[in-house]
Enzyme design. Sequence first.
Site, PDB file in Angstrom:
ATOM      1  N   VAL A 126      11.671 -14.901   1.061  1.00 14.93           N
ATOM      2  CA  VAL A 126      12.701 -13.771   1.801  1.00 14.93           C
ATOM      3  C   VAL A 126      14.043 -14.196   2.387  1.00 14.93           C
ATOM      4  O   VAL A 126      14.828 -14.175   2.579  1.00 14.93           O
ATOM      5  CB  VAL A 126      11.708 -13.338   2.438  1.00 14.93           C
ATOM      6  CG1 VAL A 126      12.469 -12.267   3.504  1.00 14.93           C
ATOM      7  CG2 VAL A 126      10.769 -12.426   1.645  1.00 14.93           C
ATOM      8  N   ARG A 139       2.217 -18.919   8.947  1.00 16.73           N
ATOM      9  CA  ARG A 139       1.419 -19.715   8.143  1.00 16.73           C
ATOM     10  C   ARG A 139       0.920 -18.251   6.908  1.00 16.73           C
ATOM     11  O   ARG A 139      -0.096 -17.976   7.397  1.00 16.73           O
ATOM     12  CB  ARG A 139       0.381 -20.137   8.906  1.00 16.73           C
ATOM     13  CG  ARG A 139      -0.772 -21.501   7.756  1.00 16.73           C
ATOM     14  CD  ARG A 139      -1.938 -21.285   8.796  1.00 16.73           C
ATOM     15  NE  ARG A 139      -2.579 -22.461   8.244  1.00 16.73           N
ATOM     16  CZ  ARG A 139      -3.781 -22.664   7.775  1.00 16.73           C
ATOM     17  NH1 ARG A 139      -4.267 -21.104   8.199  1.00 16.73           N
ATOM     18  NH2 ARG A 139      -4.251 -23.864   7.241  1.00 16.73           N
ATOM     19  N   SER A 145       1.738  -7.750   6.897  1.00 16.84           N
ATOM     20  CA  SER A 145       1.666  -7.294   6.649  1.00 16.84           C
ATOM     21  C   SER A 145       0.538  -6.369   5.515  1.00 16.84           C
ATOM     22  O   SER A 145       0.302  -5.622   7.097  1.00 16.84           O
ATOM     23  CB  SER A 145       0.702  -8.852   5.876  1.00 16.84           C
ATOM     24  OG  SER A 145      -0.263  -8.813   4.766  1.00 16.84           O
ATOM     25  N   TYR A 193      -6.137 -14.094   7.451  1.00 15.74           N
ATOM     26  CA  TYR A 193      -4.053 -13.787   7.036  1.00 15.74           C
ATOM     27  C   TYR A 193      -4.129 -12.827   8.183  1.00 15.74           C
ATOM     28  O   TYR A 193      -3.312 -12.771   9.152  1.00 15.74           O
ATOM     29  CB  TYR A 193      -4.151 -14.598   5.815  1.00 15.74           C
ATOM     30  CG  TYR A 193      -2.404 -14.054   5.574  1.00 15.74           C
ATOM     31  CD1 TYR A 193      -1.163 -14.438   6.976  1.00 15.74           C
ATOM     32  CD2 TYR A 193      -1.943 -12.636   5.181  1.00 15.74           C
ATOM     33  CE1 TYR A 193       0.121 -14.143   6.734  1.00 15.74           C
ATOM     34  CE2 TYR A 193      -0.873 -12.850   5.093  1.00 15.74           C
ATOM     35  CZ  TYR A 193       0.671 -13.185   6.017  1.00 15.74           C
ATOM     36  OH  TYR A 193       1.988 -12.931   5.654  1.00 15.74           O
TER      37      TYR A 193
END
Length: 303
Positions: free
Chosen positions: A15, A58, A101, A127
């Site tokens: 991105v 990460r 996310s 995550y």
Amino acid sequence: MINQKTLVTGATGFVGSTLCDILESDDYIVKRSNQRLSEMDWSHTLAGIDAVVHLAARVHIMQDKTADPLAEFRVINVDGTLNLARQAAKSGVKRFVFLSSIGVNGAVTRLNKPFTSDDIPAPHSDYAISKHEAEIGLRKIAIETGMQVVIIRPPLIYGANAPGNFGSLFKIINRGMPLPLGAVTNNRRSFVALDNLIDLIITCINHPNAANQTFLVSDNEDVSTADLLRKMALAQGVTNGLFSSRLFPVPVAFLNLCAKMIGKQDIAQRLLGNLQVDISHTQKILDWQPIISLKEGLQKCIS
């Protein structure tokens, strides 16, 4: 805004590299950073910066072998993010745009019951947990310092040279390999083209209504796995008739059973389950629409 000084972290990523190029073409003054998030002193990098777009992270790792994956995610995605944000606020940065996310919302949706920006978070992975914790910390910093924070939660991002499963599917289709997913027609999944995500990020850098908001983003076109594969094949010039011979139907229940037997439930969930995103809040608050369609986005993957 001409001469807007923007710091982009993760500037060489999928991105970040395209975002920086587009910002520079729009006369933004861009500082690209790939410095390690664990480095404590950002003062030189942040000098004179008006806005930060924080992409570095990460990322989700399949079959992570680290002893404590959540701790590893927290070092970069939580501690590193909040360290940067605190120093940004101290340096006078006006706005901090954070790429989070859709995993913060959860792993799956019920059919035609999409995630919204108002949902109670239900992060499903280490995550996603780390991204959620970073969001919480950023909102606290915004309250304490007055720096505006904008959070964007994308689903799977695709585009030319996309990493991960999306790029792998394109390669499988290009090689003419058979796919046992012809019966996966009743699920629905949201995706976001790189062009659409970048357009939203740039909107969030300056739009006055974006301050301290959380936005979901997608192409606003939900498709089944089988339909997505057909569209991917068409983008590569493979006709529906030819591709249908390769996309053979296997009952979804049997696919789920096979995935469970070999410990691949996560992959099966991404291919067989639902993950829909409602972007109506983003559209209303920012008067924003995706700039390209799913069809156009898939075509750009191979052009």
